[in-house]
Design a protein around this motif. Structure first.
Motif, mmCIF file in Angstrom:
data_model
loop_
_atom_site.group_PDB
_atom_site.id
_atom_site.type_symbol
_atom_site.label_atom_id
_atom_site.label_comp_id
_atom_site.label_asym_id
_atom_site.label_seq_id
_atom_site.Cartn_x
_atom_site.Cartn_y
_atom_site.Cartn_z
ATOM 1 N N UNK A 141 0.809 -1.215 0.000
ATOM 2 C CA UNK A 141 0.000 0.000 0.000
ATOM 3 C C UNK A 141 0.841 1.263 0.000
ATOM 4 N N UNK A 142 1.981 1.222 -0.620
ATOM 5 C CA UNK A 142 2.823 2.402 -0.725
ATOM 6 C C UNK A 142 3.660 2.604 0.509
ATOM 7 N N UNK A 143 4.075 3.825 0.686
ATOM 8 C CA UNK A 143 4.984 4.104 1.784
ATOM 9 C C UNK A 143 6.411 3.948 1.321
ATOM 10 N N UNK A 144 7.276 4.582 2.030
ATOM 11 C CA UNK A 144 8.685 4.561 1.667
ATOM 12 C C UNK A 144 9.316 3.220 1.985
ATOM 13 N N UNK A 145 10.193 2.777 1.102
ATOM 14 C CA UNK A 145 10.914 1.517 1.277
ATOM 15 C C UNK A 145 12.354 1.829 1.638
ATOM 16 N N UNK A 146 12.914 1.060 2.535
ATOM 17 C CA UNK A 146 14.304 1.180 2.916
ATOM 18 C C UNK A 146 15.039 -0.078 2.478
ATOM 19 N N UNK A 147 16.339 0.012 2.398
ATOM 20 C CA UNK A 147 17.148 -1.151 2.025
ATOM 21 C C UNK A 147 18.392 -1.187 2.894
ATOM 22 N N UNK A 148 18.886 -2.378 3.082
ATOM 23 C CA UNK A 148 20.127 -2.563 3.828
ATOM 24 C C UNK A 148 21.000 -3.537 3.049
ATOM 25 N N UNK A 149 22.268 -3.236 2.996
ATOM 26 C CA UNK A 149 23.262 -4.156 2.452
ATOM 27 C C UNK A 149 24.116 -4.570 3.641
ATOM 28 N N UNK A 150 24.218 -5.858 3.873
ATOM 29 C CA UNK A 150 24.933 -6.324 5.054
ATOM 30 C C UNK A 150 25.707 -7.600 4.758
ATOM 31 N N UNK A 151 26.680 -7.863 5.610
ATOM 32 C CA UNK A 151 27.450 -9.096 5.544
ATOM 33 C C UNK A 151 27.083 -9.941 6.761
ATOM 34 N N UNK A 152 26.668 -11.155 6.513
ATOM 35 C CA UNK A 152 26.278 -12.069 7.587
ATOM 36 C C UNK A 152 27.474 -12.335 8.491
ATOM 37 N N UNK A 153 27.257 -12.225 9.789
ATOM 38 C CA UNK A 153 28.333 -12.468 10.750
ATOM 39 C C UNK A 153 28.597 -13.957 10.972
ATOM 40 N N UNK A 154 27.749 -14.805 10.412
ATOM 41 C CA UNK A 154 27.917 -16.249 10.570
ATOM 42 C C UNK A 154 28.685 -16.847 9.391
ATOM 43 N N UNK A 155 28.275 -16.488 8.151
ATOM 44 C CA UNK A 155 28.874 -17.138 6.977
ATOM 45 C C UNK A 155 29.560 -16.160 6.018
ATOM 46 N N UNK A 156 29.581 -14.870 6.342
ATOM 47 C CA UNK A 156 30.222 -13.836 5.515
ATOM 48 C C UNK A 156 29.575 -13.629 4.147
ATOM 49 N N UNK A 157 28.332 -14.054 3.982
ATOM 50 C CA UNK A 157 27.604 -13.784 2.741
ATOM 51 C C UNK A 157 27.134 -12.333 2.751
ATOM 52 N N UNK A 158 27.369 -11.629 1.646
ATOM 53 C CA UNK A 158 26.927 -10.245 1.518
ATOM 54 C C UNK A 158 25.620 -10.245 0.740
ATOM 55 N N UNK A 159 24.621 -9.518 1.260
ATOM 56 C CA UNK A 159 23.319 -9.481 0.573
ATOM 57 C C UNK A 159 22.616 -8.164 0.853
ATOM 58 N N UNK A 160 21.545 -7.931 0.113
ATOM 59 C CA UNK A 160 20.736 -6.725 0.268
ATOM 60 C C UNK A 160 19.295 -7.144 0.523
ATOM 61 N N UNK A 161 18.618 -6.410 1.391
ATOM 62 C CA UNK A 161 17.218 -6.679 1.721
ATOM 63 C C UNK A 161 16.450 -5.369 1.734
ATOM 64 N N UNK A 162 15.173 -5.432 1.390
ATOM 65 C CA UNK A 162 14.284 -4.272 1.421
ATOM 66 C C UNK A 162 13.199 -4.489 2.468
ATOM 67 N N UNK A 163 12.728 -3.387 3.057
ATOM 68 C CA UNK A 163 11.637 -3.452 4.023
ATOM 69 C C UNK A 163 10.993 -2.078 4.080
ATOM 70 N N UNK A 164 9.809 -2.009 4.666
ATOM 71 C CA UNK A 164 9.105 -0.735 4.726
ATOM 72 C C UNK A 164 9.672 0.146 5.834
ATOM 73 N N UNK A 165 9.632 1.446 5.598
ATOM 74 C CA UNK A 165 10.074 2.380 6.627
ATOM 75 C C UNK A 165 9.179 2.272 7.862
ATOM 76 N N UNK A 166 7.894 1.997 7.640
ATOM 77 C CA UNK A 166 6.961 1.860 8.767
ATOM 78 C C UNK A 166 7.394 0.709 9.691
ATOM 79 N N UNK A 167 7.753 -0.425 9.104
ATOM 80 C CA UNK A 167 8.214 -1.557 9.916
ATOM 81 C C UNK A 167 9.497 -1.191 10.657
ATOM 82 N N UNK A 168 10.394 -0.480 9.997
ATOM 83 C CA UNK A 168 11.665 -0.110 10.623
ATOM 84 C C UNK A 168 11.459 0.864 11.775
ATOM 85 N N UNK A 169 10.562 1.818 11.615
ATOM 86 C CA UNK A 169 10.352 2.848 12.637
ATOM 87 C C UNK A 169 9.386 2.411 13.744
ATOM 88 N N UNK A 170 8.417 1.520 13.407
ATOM 89 C CA UNK A 170 7.349 1.218 14.355
ATOM 90 C C UNK A 170 7.150 -0.273 14.640
#
Length: 88
Positions: A23-52
């Motif tokens: 239903x719209x809203x701003x999307x955020x993304x994170x690029x991170x390296x897993x601390x367990x297996x060192x895999x680098x990946x990117x994920x998206x999520x809603x700003x609403x979920x991140x803030x609230x």
């Protein structure tokens, strides 16, 4: 059944069709390296979920879950990703 919440374990990163993201809203993304297996990946999520809400991302390499945000107190750790980055 009535009164139960829907839960999705979809593995798609694009957010299409996931509850709370279509239903719209701003999307955020994170690029991170897993601390367990060192895999680098990117994920998206809603700003609403991140803030609230709660954001947990799963590593595509090993399947480990990483807590990104917990504004509902589901987990006992009292920190935010932003606090951790400021401390570095």
């Amino acid at each position: 059944p009535p009164g139960r919440r829907a839960f999705s374990t979809a593995s798609s990163d694009d957010g299409n069709g996931l509850p709370g993201t279509e239903h719209g809203g701003r999307r955020l993304a994170i690029v991170f390296t897993c601390t367990v297996c060192d895999t680098r990946s990117a994920k998206k999520f809603s700003e609403h979920a991140y803030r609230h809400g709660v954001v947990v991302v799963r590593c595509p390499g090993c399947g480990n879950d990483h807590l990104i945000a917990d504004n509902l107190g589901f987990f006992e750790d009292d920190w935010t990703l932003e606090d951790m980055l400021r401390a570095r």
